[in-house]
Design a protein around this motif. Sequence first.
Motif, PDB file in Angstrom:
ATOM      1  N   PRO A  17     -24.634 -20.530 -15.693  1.00  0.00           N
ATOM      2  CA  PRO A  17     -25.365 -20.709 -16.954  1.00  0.00           C
ATOM      3  C   PRO A  17     -26.877 -20.785 -16.800  1.00  0.00           C
ATOM      4  CG  PRO A  17     -24.073 -22.675 -16.378  1.00  0.00           C
ATOM      5  CD  PRO A  17     -23.625 -21.580 -15.479  1.00  0.00           C
ATOM      6  N   HIS A  18     -27.353 -21.267 -15.642  1.00  0.00           N
ATOM      7  CA  HIS A  18     -28.797 -21.383 -15.431  1.00  0.00           C
ATOM      8  C   HIS A  18     -29.308 -20.432 -14.350  1.00  0.00           C
ATOM      9  CE1 HIS A  18     -28.663 -24.872 -18.037  1.00  0.00           C
ATOM     10  NE2 HIS A  18     -27.703 -25.378 -17.289  1.00  0.00           N
ATOM     11  N   GLY A  19     -28.462 -19.463 -13.973  1.00  0.00           N
ATOM     12  CA  GLY A  19     -28.860 -18.510 -12.954  1.00  0.00           C
ATOM     13  C   GLY A  19     -28.951 -19.149 -11.577  1.00  0.00           C
ATOM     14  N   THR A  20     -29.394 -18.378 -10.596  1.00  0.00           N
ATOM     15  CA  THR A  20     -29.491 -18.879  -9.229  1.00  0.00           C
ATOM     16  C   THR A  20     -30.910 -19.305  -8.858  1.00  0.00           C
ATOM     17  OG1 THR A  20     -29.949 -16.679  -8.336  1.00  0.00           O
ATOM     18  CG2 THR A  20     -27.622 -17.356  -8.475  1.00  0.00           C
ATOM     19  N   GLY A  21     -31.871 -18.957  -9.699  1.00  0.00           N
ATOM     20  CA  GLY A  21     -33.265 -19.266  -9.380  1.00  0.00           C
ATOM     21  C   GLY A  21     -33.901 -18.244  -8.469  1.00  0.00           C
TER      22      GLY A  21
END
Length: 230
Positions: free
Chosen positions: A66-70
Amino acid sequence: MAKISKNRKAAAAKLEQGKIYSLEEAASLVKDITSTKFDASVDLDVRLGVDPRKANQMVRGVVTLPHGTGKAVRVLALVTPDKEQEAKDAGADYVGLDAYIDKIKNGWTDVDVIITMPPVMGKVGALGRVLGPRGLMPNPKSGTVTMEVGKAVKEVKMGKIDFKVDKYGIVHTSIGKVSFEPKQIVDNAKEFIEMINKLKPSAAKGTYVKSIYLSSTMSPGIQVEPKSID
């Protein structure tokens, strides 16, 4: 014997020996015990009660965090000319076919994910010896061989990852960065574990999720209570 650094000792001192933490506690603690000058990755290691040598106990899948991997994911789209604009509009970093196939044959693999189409898999398949060992070979099961090129590129850019249990029965993946808020780390971890649970092989007996460890690139592992991820 390798010398333990001061930072490593300080991090270990913040962990209670033998304690199994809740996911929420671990997500906050992993930020506290990381002292790297760069934005370290946050990793999750899940040990499963499966025998990967048996085909009916293999665990492999894809999940969109949901918040990606960065991480900035570099995507190569190996597509026919009629699909090039679609791939570019979706955010692919490199787009083409024959020219990139020649580059790869000559050793170029400076990408993180390769997306292609069924009609050109004959050409891409010949790159198996180069791409296979690097984990870059497109695969229909991971959604990287598809006619919906634009959709596939967008999903990868947004944080879609594929994973596979290794020969020791462990699934390892990065679920974010230390700069993430604890809740973002928790959300990503829960999404990943939920997908692993959905993929439980019917042939797997006994305890399925045996242990979970959260860590950053340079930190000790923090053991997480599996029941805290429900």
